[in-house]
Scaffold this active site. Sequence first.
Site, mmCIF file in Angstrom:
data_model
loop_
_atom_site.group_PDB
_atom_site.id
_atom_site.type_symbol
_atom_site.label_atom_id
_atom_site.label_comp_id
_atom_site.label_asym_id
_atom_site.label_seq_id
_atom_site.Cartn_x
_atom_site.Cartn_y
_atom_site.Cartn_z
ATOM 1 N N THR A 367 2.057 -19.648 67.275
ATOM 2 C CA THR A 367 1.308 -20.871 67.499
ATOM 3 C C THR A 367 1.195 -20.934 69.010
ATOM 4 O O THR A 367 1.772 -20.094 69.703
ATOM 5 C CB THR A 367 2.135 -22.045 66.899
ATOM 6 O OG1 THR A 367 2.196 -21.887 65.486
ATOM 7 C CG2 THR A 367 1.587 -23.413 67.213
ATOM 8 N N THR A 385 -2.700 -23.324 65.959
ATOM 9 C CA THR A 385 -2.020 -22.239 65.264
ATOM 10 C C THR A 385 -2.895 -21.500 64.261
ATOM 11 O O THR A 385 -3.897 -22.061 63.788
ATOM 12 C CB THR A 385 -0.790 -22.822 64.510
ATOM 13 O OG1 THR A 385 -0.033 -21.773 63.916
ATOM 14 C CG2 THR A 385 -1.206 -23.799 63.417
ATOM 15 N N VAL A 386 -2.520 -20.236 63.976
ATOM 16 C CA VAL A 386 -2.973 -19.565 62.755
ATOM 17 C C VAL A 386 -1.758 -19.249 61.883
ATOM 18 O O VAL A 386 -1.839 -18.478 60.953
ATOM 19 C CB VAL A 386 -3.781 -18.282 63.042
ATOM 20 C CG1 VAL A 386 -5.179 -18.609 63.558
ATOM 21 C CG2 VAL A 386 -3.048 -17.341 64.005
ATOM 22 N N ASN A 387 -0.606 -19.795 62.236
ATOM 23 C CA ASN A 387 0.688 -19.608 61.574
ATOM 24 C C ASN A 387 1.340 -18.305 62.017
ATOM 25 O O ASN A 387 1.634 -18.149 63.187
ATOM 26 C CB ASN A 387 0.581 -19.747 60.062
ATOM 27 C CG ASN A 387 1.951 -20.026 59.451
ATOM 28 O OD1 ASN A 387 2.840 -20.526 60.117
ATOM 29 N ND2 ASN A 387 2.127 -19.705 58.187
HETATM 30 N N1 GLY Z 1 2.308 -23.139 61.348
HETATM 31 C C1 GLY Z 1 3.227 -23.712 62.225
HETATM 32 C C2 GLY Z 1 3.387 -25.182 62.066
HETATM 33 O O1 GLY Z 1 2.424 -25.814 61.715
HETATM 34 O O2 GLY Z 1 4.420 -25.750 62.282
#
Ligand code: GLY
Length: 557
Positions: A367, A385-387
């Site tokens: 992120t 983010t894209v995770n």
């Molecule tokens: N994908 C990370 C978060 O949203 O915390």
Amino acid sequence: MMQLRRYFLACVLVLALPVHAAEKPGKAAIASAHKLATEAGFEVLGMGGNAFDAAVAVSAALSVVEPQSSGIGGGAFFLLHRVSDGRQVMLDAREMAPGATDARQYLDAKGELDRDKSVNGPLAAGIPGEPAALVWMAEHYGKLPLKKSLAPAIRLARNGFAPDARSLMFLGLRKDVIARDPGASALFLPKGTVPVQGWVLKNPDLAKTLEIIADKGHAGFYSGEYATKLVDGVKKIGGNWSLDDLARYQVKEREPIVFQYRGHQVVTAPPPSSGGIALAEMLNILQGYDLSKIRGVERTHLVVEAMRRAYRDRAEYLGDPDFVKMPVAELISPLYAAGLRASIHPKKATPSDSLPGFMAPAQGTDTTHFSIIDADGNLVAATQTVNLPYGAAVVVPGTGFLLNNEMDDFALKAGVPNAYGLVGGDANAPRPYRRPLSSMTPTFVVGPERTLVIGTPGGSRIITMVLEGILAWFDGDAPQKLVDNKRYHHQFLPDVISIEKDTFSLDERKQLQQMGHTLSEGERPWGFMNAVDWNRQSGELRGGSDSRGVSGTALVK
Ligand code: GLY
């Protein structure tokens, strides 16, 4: 008499003197994970833009130069403070589960969770929110048209840039999955393998996507020809998006979580982030101790116990506020924190299994976060983010961006651990059109004299990193110091304090173990914090970009 007159004059002068506090910084500060993104922000400020235009520029530039962390195919939370009317809001551009979402699609033939489906490939992807946020922010908060604020990102995508060592390291980690998808491998594995440093990544398809957003706004991406190409492409590689999913996607304006800590107002992320509520719980608990006098192991113990309690609640109660009723006011109340504080033994760890049982969070680790203060004092804290690194590792040909794998942030099967060995519950179960619970915690801390803008990537550790950054700021650390400090983390389950190498001395470790804590030192450091602050007394603006990242850049000008 003369003396009295002089005294009177002095009093009048003192009263008439302006309060030293500057109303406006006069300069701007931007801290982001990439020099090219920080520069994009300043370029747009130079065109007459404000912090929100700069945020569009930084966000879009990060989408180009840090594809492992965020992108047009991902989502974001933008926390905004507008000086002109004092408005504070969080733009929720979190990804949304498609209408065809069915938790069974992530199970294998035996009914077990198939992790490959939830993190790799198109079923892992939620409907992106990033494009909608860029348009919304420009139209509702910016001063410039998107054609101007997206120009630096379009240029970077078209002319190319050399991905840094961090990008290439993550590419190495994800290469086998990327290699499965023709769209992603054409872009990131040009000769079938991870390129060496110095390779220039040109992405004309992404430049075109950004141009369409600049020309046609929200509709240009979420409907019409572009949406049809995207949905057809996702279906072709096994996904289940529909045109209706894209047409439904909207940015939501959420009221931030606001609470007081040591005479300062903390403004932070509300659900569907868990970050703000957990941060409020932890700081409310810690507010009951005089941390300025408590140091070393004794202090670490109290902070860890606050973390443990907040993370327990986080997993039990929190989810998408449009679908789940949550006791937010109770969770962030000082009274509730006082009850939690009373359960903390000053010298002994509370085993997590002695607290009412629940589950720990489950967000991915890659992120990005950036922080902005502009010359007028407008603030932006944005985490996007894209995770997991490189998201779902698929690119629909012709689009130039990776799809996210944010569906893995849902509790896909109750009680079954996710990619990080963690499990979740009903409040965060995958349902059509829901937004998965996040840990992203963009935050402002605003006091009578100083303002801090802070946030970081780092999955479930985001919230404790932001906590430690804020505590360090109250201890007097400058932004560069507080982003570089060593870190520790506890998230209720597993019942261990994770530490970076050298966070504690051998003696401190021994003392913590004697208190009943278990420590686990990780191989790699975590987080990539970017923070800026403004001292209204001295007028000074400062920035700090985490030395853990290779290209992070904080500039004041
Ligand atoms: N994908 C990370 C978060 O949203 O915390």
